[in-house]
Design a protein around this motif. Structure first.
Motif, PDB file in Angstrom:
ATOM      1  N   ASN A  99       0.810  -1.220   0.000  1.00  0.00           N
ATOM      2  CA  ASN A  99       0.000   0.000   0.000  1.00  0.00           C
ATOM      3  C   ASN A  99       0.840   1.265   0.000  1.00  0.00           C
ATOM      4  OD1 ASN A  99      -2.453  -1.454   0.166  1.00  0.00           O
ATOM      5  ND2 ASN A  99      -2.180  -1.691   2.384  1.00  0.00           N
ATOM      6  N   LEU A 100       2.130   1.151  -0.320  1.00  0.00           N
ATOM      7  CA  LEU A 100       3.012   2.311  -0.228  1.00  0.00           C
ATOM      8  C   LEU A 100       2.600   3.424  -1.170  1.00  0.00           C
ATOM      9  CD1 LEU A 100       5.554   3.483   1.054  1.00  0.00           C
ATOM     10  CD2 LEU A 100       6.903   2.428  -0.758  1.00  0.00           C
ATOM     11  N   ASP A 101       2.118   3.093  -2.362  1.00  0.00           N
ATOM     12  CA  ASP A 101       1.739   4.123  -3.325  1.00  0.00           C
ATOM     13  C   ASP A 101       0.408   4.781  -2.989  1.00  0.00           C
ATOM     14  OD1 ASP A 101       0.465   1.717  -3.743  1.00  0.00           O
ATOM     15  OD2 ASP A 101       0.168   2.092  -5.901  1.00  0.00           O
ATOM     16  N   LYS A 102      -0.362   4.166  -2.098  1.00  0.00           N
ATOM     17  CA  LYS A 102      -1.676   4.705  -1.749  1.00  0.00           C
ATOM     18  C   LYS A 102      -1.633   5.549  -0.478  1.00  0.00           C
ATOM     19  CE  LYS A 102      -3.800   0.576  -3.742  1.00  0.00           C
ATOM     20  NZ  LYS A 102      -4.609  -0.633  -3.457  1.00  0.00           N
ATOM     21  N   ASP A 103      -0.934   5.052   0.542  1.00  0.00           N
ATOM     22  CA  ASP A 103      -0.881   5.762   1.813  1.00  0.00           C
ATOM     23  C   ASP A 103       0.473   5.478   2.471  1.00  0.00           C
ATOM     24  OD1 ASP A 103      -1.260   7.070   4.152  1.00  0.00           O
ATOM     25  OD2 ASP A 103      -2.789   5.720   4.946  1.00  0.00           O
ATOM     26  N   PRO A 104       1.433   6.414   2.382  1.00  0.00           N
ATOM     27  CA  PRO A 104       2.767   6.174   2.922  1.00  0.00           C
ATOM     28  C   PRO A 104       2.838   6.246   4.443  1.00  0.00           C
ATOM     29  CG  PRO A 104       2.627   8.407   2.071  1.00  0.00           C
ATOM     30  CD  PRO A 104       1.319   7.743   1.743  1.00  0.00           C
ATOM     31  N   GLY A 105       1.769   6.550   5.125  1.00  0.00           N
ATOM     32  CA  GLY A 105       1.796   6.652   6.585  1.00  0.00           C
ATOM     33  C   GLY A 105       1.933   5.290   7.247  1.00  0.00           C
ATOM     34  N   ILE A 106       2.457   5.289   8.470  1.00  0.00           N
ATOM     35  CA  ILE A 106       2.655   4.031   9.201  1.00  0.00           C
ATOM     36  C   ILE A 106       1.970   4.074  10.566  1.00  0.00           C
ATOM     37  CG2 ILE A 106       4.835   3.498   8.039  1.00  0.00           C
ATOM     38  CD1 ILE A 106       6.269   4.518  10.551  1.00  0.00           C
ATOM     39  N   THR A 107       0.978   4.930  10.731  1.00  0.00           N
ATOM     40  CA  THR A 107       0.313   5.054  12.029  1.00  0.00           C
ATOM     41  C   THR A 107      -0.350   3.747  12.443  1.00  0.00           C
ATOM     42  OG1 THR A 107      -0.091   7.401  11.625  1.00  0.00           O
ATOM     43  CG2 THR A 107      -1.377   6.359  13.350  1.00  0.00           C
ATOM     44  N   SER A 108      -1.098   3.150  11.530  1.00  0.00           N
ATOM     45  CA  SER A 108      -1.794   1.900  11.866  1.00  0.00           C
ATOM     46  C   SER A 108      -0.809   0.786  12.166  1.00  0.00           C
ATOM     47  CB  SER A 108      -2.719   1.492  10.716  1.00  0.00           C
ATOM     48  OG  SER A 108      -3.772   2.427  10.562  1.00  0.00           O
ATOM     49  N   GLU A 109       0.295   0.742  11.417  1.00  0.00           N
ATOM     50  CA  GLU A 109       1.288  -0.301  11.631  1.00  0.00           C
ATOM     51  C   GLU A 109       1.918  -0.193  13.026  1.00  0.00           C
ATOM     52  OE1 GLU A 109       0.916   1.515   9.050  1.00  0.00           O
ATOM     53  OE2 GLU A 109       0.869   0.297   7.234  1.00  0.00           O
ATOM     54  N   VAL A 110       2.304   1.038  13.409  1.00  0.00           N
ATOM     55  CA  VAL A 110       2.903   1.252  14.727  1.00  0.00           C
ATOM     56  C   VAL A 110       1.872   0.980  15.825  1.00  0.00           C
ATOM     57  CG1 VAL A 110       3.932   2.985  16.250  1.00  0.00           C
ATOM     58  CG2 VAL A 110       4.596   2.886  13.847  1.00  0.00           C
ATOM     59  N   ALA A 111       0.624   1.396  15.585  1.00  0.00           N
ATOM     60  CA  ALA A 111      -0.425   1.159  16.584  1.00  0.00           C
ATOM     61  C   ALA A 111      -0.647  -0.338  16.792  1.00  0.00           C
ATOM     62  CB  ALA A 111      -1.727   1.827  16.141  1.00  0.00           C
ATOM     63  N   LEU A 112      -0.482  -1.137  15.738  1.00  0.00           N
ATOM     64  CA  LEU A 112      -0.668  -2.581  15.863  1.00  0.00           C
ATOM     65  C   LEU A 112       0.412  -3.195  16.778  1.00  0.00           C
ATOM     66  CD1 LEU A 112      -2.709  -4.599  14.716  1.00  0.00           C
ATOM     67  CD2 LEU A 112      -1.031  -5.162  12.953  1.00  0.00           C
ATOM     68  N   PHE A 113       1.644  -2.744  16.618  1.00  0.00           N
ATOM     69  CA  PHE A 113       2.708  -3.209  17.512  1.00  0.00           C
ATOM     70  C   PHE A 113       2.434  -2.780  18.952  1.00  0.00           C
ATOM     71  CE2 PHE A 113       5.244  -3.640  13.607  1.00  0.00           C
ATOM     72  CZ  PHE A 113       5.870  -4.850  13.852  1.00  0.00           C
ATOM     73  N   ALA A 114       1.951  -1.551  19.124  1.00  0.00           N
ATOM     74  CA  ALA A 114       1.651  -1.057  20.467  1.00  0.00           C
ATOM     75  C   ALA A 114       0.548  -1.879  21.126  1.00  0.00           C
ATOM     76  CB  ALA A 114       1.248   0.415  20.402  1.00  0.00           C
ATOM     77  N   VAL A 115      -0.467  -2.249  20.344  1.00  0.00           N
ATOM     78  CA  VAL A 115      -1.564  -3.063  20.880  1.00  0.00           C
ATOM     79  C   VAL A 115      -1.059  -4.438  21.297  1.00  0.00           C
ATOM     80  CG1 VAL A 115      -3.645  -4.295  20.186  1.00  0.00           C
ATOM     81  CG2 VAL A 115      -3.453  -1.849  19.759  1.00  0.00           C
ATOM     82  N   LEU A 116      -0.143  -5.018  20.509  1.00  0.00           N
ATOM     83  CA  LEU A 116       0.440  -6.305  20.882  1.00  0.00           C
ATOM     84  C   LEU A 116       1.171  -6.193  22.226  1.00  0.00           C
ATOM     85  CD1 LEU A 116       1.116  -9.262  19.949  1.00  0.00           C
ATOM     86  CD2 LEU A 116       3.278  -8.316  19.084  1.00  0.00           C
ATOM     87  N   ALA A 117       1.946  -5.119  22.412  1.00  0.00           N
ATOM     88  CA  ALA A 117       2.670  -4.918  23.670  1.00  0.00           C
ATOM     89  C   ALA A 117       1.711  -4.667  24.828  1.00  0.00           C
ATOM     90  CB  ALA A 117       3.649  -3.759  23.521  1.00  0.00           C
ATOM     91  N   LEU A 118       0.663  -3.903  24.591  1.00  0.00           N
ATOM     92  CA  LEU A 118      -0.300  -3.628  25.662  1.00  0.00           C
ATOM     93  C   LEU A 118      -1.060  -4.893  26.054  1.00  0.00           C
ATOM     94  CD1 LEU A 118      -1.750  -0.178  24.520  1.00  0.00           C
ATOM     95  CD2 LEU A 118      -0.167  -0.626  26.394  1.00  0.00           C
ATOM     96  N   GLY A 119      -1.362  -5.725  25.088  1.00  0.00           N
ATOM     97  CA  GLY A 119      -2.003  -6.992  25.413  1.00  0.00           C
ATOM     98  C   GLY A 119      -1.130  -7.833  26.313  1.00  0.00           C
ATOM     99  N   ALA A 120       0.188  -7.854  26.026  1.00  0.00           N
ATOM    100  CA  ALA A 120       1.119  -8.586  26.888  1.00  0.00           C
ATOM    101  C   ALA A 120       1.229  -7.944  28.263  1.00  0.00           C
ATOM    102  CB  ALA A 120       2.492  -8.646  26.217  1.00  0.00           C
ATOM    103  N   LEU A 121       1.179  -6.625  28.315  1.00  0.00           N
ATOM    104  CA  LEU A 121       1.279  -5.925  29.595  1.00  0.00           C
ATOM    105  C   LEU A 121       0.078  -6.208  30.488  1.00  0.00           C
ATOM    106  CD1 LEU A 121       2.884  -3.896  31.327  1.00  0.00           C
ATOM    107  CD2 LEU A 121       1.653  -2.047  30.145  1.00  0.00           C
ATOM    108  N   CYS A 122      -1.053  -6.542  29.899  1.00  0.00           N
ATOM    109  CA  CYS A 122      -2.260  -6.833  30.687  1.00  0.00           C
ATOM    110  C   CYS A 122      -2.062  -8.030  31.614  1.00  0.00           C
ATOM    111  CB  CYS A 122      -3.445  -7.099  29.759  1.00  0.00           C
ATOM    112  SG  CYS A 122      -4.129  -5.609  29.006  1.00  0.00           S
ATOM    113  N   ALA A 123      -1.091  -8.891  31.314  1.00  0.00           N
ATOM    114  CA  ALA A 123      -0.847 -10.051  32.165  1.00  0.00           C
ATOM    115  C   ALA A 123      -0.308  -9.647  33.526  1.00  0.00           C
ATOM    116  CB  ALA A 123       0.125 -11.011  31.479  1.00  0.00           C
ATOM    117  N   SER A 124       0.449  -8.537  33.597  1.00  0.00           N
ATOM    118  CA  SER A 124       1.063  -8.120  34.860  1.00  0.00           C
ATOM    119  C   SER A 124       0.509  -6.804  35.391  1.00  0.00           C
ATOM    120  CB  SER A 124       2.581  -7.991  34.685  1.00  0.00           C
ATOM    121  OG  SER A 124       2.888  -7.073  33.642  1.00  0.00           O
ATOM    122  N   ALA A 125       0.144  -5.890  34.504  1.00  0.00           N
ATOM    123  CA  ALA A 125      -0.340  -4.571  34.941  1.00  0.00           C
ATOM    124  C   ALA A 125      -1.501  -4.145  34.060  1.00  0.00           C
ATOM    125  CB  ALA A 125       0.791  -3.546  34.887  1.00  0.00           C
TER     126      ALA A 125
END
Length: 416
Positions: free
Chosen positions: A79-105
């Motif tokens: 999708n580089l030619d359509k939308d060069p932004g990476i907000t959704s991609e970075v947010a997906l990594f953040a959600v993965l980390a937050l899901g893991a953090l839910c186990a302890s905090a």
């Protein structure tokens, strides 16, 4: 009990994914411009992070992160030619980390998830602020303030040195940061509420930190914006509300009985401040004065440094006088210390009364002497920072407020 906590933590992970995914779903678009991740993807990713940390620990979570990184990279290049932004991609990594953090905090993870969703939802407002409202000068001033507050101030030594051991570098740096913060607070208030109410509210709030510093800041603004001279002068006078209020709070904190001898001056001072400031703020307008500032810096570093040096000189002078004359009297001490800060003098006088060294009915005069000398400092600061026209409004107001407080001494005696 353990299973209940595990279900609660898993529910928190699912909730974070649904919240962020809901925001992303509204922005993913349709057709060829449709993004790769939406509500279901974010929810599953968050739960996946929680399951990975629970089942296999950090090693399995790292493997999941690498796999997710590969999928995100492929989707990004497609999708580089359509939308060069990476907000959704970075947010997906953040959600993965937050899901893991839910186990302890889970509480911390949920709070971070809500803040992240708010940032994602505020895209247009943040972009508009950064591109159209925030100027280069304001950005520079913000960085200077952060450097002074977070780098210079913690490194300043907290010890007394210089003549009479009167200079404390930590205090001077704190005062400098406070002056810059007062200016920034006023700038933000004016940009938000307009000149008339923005200056007034910011002056009252910053007056609790230092009314003298507020007068200096307003003087600098008056020198740059002569069209708002009366409004800025009224704001400078309104900072006295904080001074009078703090004096009352200090007396009440030391011994509420002290207010019996000081309620008259305090009430009269407040009424005079409101009356005088109201006359300046609400004349019959010939031109609009409610337009917010669109250009200019948030504060004046030169003015802040000048005022700090002046305060340091007053401190050395006060220490020299006390060293030369000793404890010649509470009133003399209050006069010189009041040049710098009326609240410190009020606290010391109230403490002497509490300890039995000064009668309660003898507190009012020293306190008002300290306030009078502090008003003198404000008059000098008004002249130096704002010039003759600004001082022409502030000095009469300070004189009237001081006289009103002295006249208020008659009220306790009449009521008695």
């Amino acid at each position: 009990m353990t299973e209940t906590l595990a279900f609660a933590n898993a529910a928190a992970a699912l909730g974070i994914g649904l919240l962020v995914g809901l925001e992303r779903e509204r922005r993913k678009g349709e057709g060829d411009r449709r993004d790769f991740a939406g509500l279901r993807t974010f929810a599953i990713t968050s739960v996946l992070g929680y399951l990975a940390i629970q089942a296999g620990g950090p090693l399995l979570l790292g493997g999941m992160t690498l796999a997710l990184g590969a999928l995100v990279t492929v989707a990004y290049w497609r999708n580089l030619d359509k939308d060069p932004g990476i907000t959704s991609e970075v947010a997906l990594f953040a959600v993965l980390a937050l899901g893991a953090l839910c186990a302890s905090a889970p509480g911390l993870a949920t709070a971070i998830g809500v803040v992240m969703a708010g940032l994602l939802a505020s895209r247009q407002a943040l972009h508009h602020f950064a591109r159209n409202q925030l100027t280069a000068t304001e950005m520079r001033d913000g960085l200077v303030l952060l450097i002074a507050a977070l780098v210079v101030l913690p490194l300043a030594p907290d010890r007394f040195l210089g003549p009479y051991d009167a200079i404390n570098l930590r205090n001077l740096c704190t005062l400098t940061v406070m002056l810059m913060a007062v200016g920034a607070l006023g700038h933000v208030a004016v940009r938000t509420l307009g000149t008339r109410y923005g200056y007034a509210l910011s002056a009252i709030a910053s007056g609790f930190a230092s009314a003298t510093a507020t007068v200096a800041t307003m003087g600098g603004i008056a020198a740059k914006e002569p069209i708002n001279l009366k409004v800025v002068s009224a704001a400078a006078m309104l900072s006295n509300l904080a001074t009078v209020t703090q004096m009352g709070l200090i007396l009440a904190a030391v011994d509420p009985a002290l207010l019996r001898w000081m309620w008259g001056p305090l009430v009269c001072g407040m009424l005079m401040v409101l009356l005088y400031a109201g006359v300046l703020m609400f004349p019959r307008p010939r031109a609009r004065v409610d337009e917010p500032i669109k250009h200019g810096g948030a504060f004046s570093l030169k003015l802040a440094l000048t005022m700090v040096l002046a305060m340091a000189a007053i401190t050395v002078l006060s220490s020299a006088m006390l060293d030369a004359f000793g404890q010649a009297g509470v009133t003399v001490t209050a006069i010189f210390s009041g040049l710098l800060d009326a609240h410190a003098s009020t606290a010391s006088i109230a403490s002497l009364a509490k300890g039995g060294f000064v009668p309660f009915d003898g507190v009012a005069v020293p306190v008002l002497m300290a306030l009078s000398s502090n008003s003198l400092s404000k008059c000098v600061v008004a002249w130096l920072s704002g010039g003759r026209r600004f001082a022409g409004y502030v000095i009469p107001g300070q004189v009237l407020v001081t006289l009103a407080m002295w006249a208020g001494l008659l009220l306790p005696s009449l009521s008695a």
